[in-house]
Scaffold this motif. Structure first.
Motif, PDB file in Angstrom:
ATOM      1  N   UNK A   8      33.193  27.324  48.102  1.00 23.61           N
ATOM      2  CA  UNK A   8      34.491  27.773  48.208  1.00 23.61           C
ATOM      3  C   UNK A   8      34.267  27.266  46.540  1.00 23.61           C
ATOM      4  N   UNK A   9      33.497  26.463  45.816  1.00 22.61           N
ATOM      5  CA  UNK A   9      33.982  26.322  44.224  1.00 22.61           C
ATOM      6  C   UNK A   9      32.517  27.698  43.915  1.00 22.61           C
ATOM      7  N   UNK A  33      43.651  33.848  36.531  1.00 24.13           N
ATOM      8  CA  UNK A  33      43.942  32.955  37.189  1.00 24.13           C
ATOM      9  C   UNK A  33      42.951  31.734  37.868  1.00 24.13           C
ATOM     10  N   UNK A  34      41.486  32.823  38.485  1.00 24.73           N
ATOM     11  CA  UNK A  34      40.520  32.365  39.689  1.00 24.73           C
ATOM     12  C   UNK A  34      39.823  31.095  37.360  1.00 24.73           C
ATOM     13  N   UNK A  39      39.756  24.899  36.525  1.00 24.33           N
ATOM     14  CA  UNK A  39      39.650  23.913  35.687  1.00 24.33           C
ATOM     15  C   UNK A  39      40.729  22.791  36.683  1.00 24.33           C
ATOM     16  N   UNK A  40      40.811  23.712  36.814  1.00 25.11           N
ATOM     17  CA  UNK A  40      42.016  22.116  37.868  1.00 25.11           C
ATOM     18  C   UNK A  40      40.880  20.893  38.582  1.00 25.11           C
ATOM     19  N   UNK A  41      40.332  22.244  39.927  1.00 26.41           N
ATOM     20  CA  UNK A  41      38.951  21.760  40.284  1.00 26.41           C
ATOM     21  C   UNK A  41      38.191  20.364  39.586  1.00 26.41           C
ATOM     22  N   UNK A  42      37.810  21.008  38.599  1.00 26.14           N
ATOM     23  CA  UNK A  42      36.814  20.117  37.454  1.00 26.14           C
ATOM     24  C   UNK A  42      37.700  18.685  37.276  1.00 26.14           C
ATOM     25  N   UNK A  67      39.792  21.589  27.922  1.00 27.68           N
ATOM     26  CA  UNK A  67      40.598  21.247  28.094  1.00 27.68           C
ATOM     27  C   UNK A  67      42.024  21.830  28.635  1.00 27.68           C
ATOM     28  N   UNK A  68      42.465  20.348  29.219  1.00 28.30           N
ATOM     29  CA  UNK A  68      43.705  20.934  30.100  1.00 28.30           C
ATOM     30  C   UNK A  68      45.162  20.787  28.951  1.00 28.30           C
TER      31      UNK A  68
END
Length: 135
Positions: A8-9, A33-34, A39-42, A67-68
């Motif tokens: 999926x990634x 959005x992707x 980023x959230x997955x990373x 960075x978040x």
């Protein structure tokens, strides 16, 4: 499950290229959005020390220094959470060990704060200012 997640990634990384590619493929999801989801997955992979997932990001050429909202990079998160193998992997792939969060903390400062001595020693070998102070 891990194999499915990696697949999926890989698909998401392929879609994140350009808006034109996503539109041509018939996807209604905006590239921003992707990117946000990637980023959230990373960051989640770094927190958990999921080296297989991190390897997918590295293979795809994803920006490891993203960075978040708090300024945390994958390396900062891995160091703070005691994920030695993930720290090694990110450093070997070129993640910036001198990157600072919004408060001026680096991965080294996070490792020291959490008492992660092995990771702190590893990060001390980086070419960062040894007397760095946070804000």
């Amino acid at each position: 499950m891990r194999r499915f997640s990696a697949l999926c990634l890989a698909l998401l990384l392929g879609l994140a290229g350009t808006g034109a590619q996503a539109a041509a493929a018939g996807y209604a999801v905006a590239p921003a959005d992707i990117k946000s989801q990637l980023d959230a997955y990373l960051f989640d992979a770094a927190r958990r020390g999921d080296t297989a997932m991190l390897a997918e990001f590295i293979r795809s050429g994803y920006d490891l220094d993203r960075a978040d909202g708090k300024g945390y990079t994958a390396l900062i998160l891995a160091a703070y959470n005691g994920r030695k193998d993930a720290v090694s992997q990110l450093l070997a792939a070129g993640a910036n060990p001198c990157a600072e969060d919004r408060r001026g903390n680096t991965a080294l400062l996070g490792a020291i704060f959490k008492g992660e001595v092995v990771i702190a020693r590893q990060l001390m070998r980086a070419e960062c200012a040894p007397n760095h102070r946070n804000h």
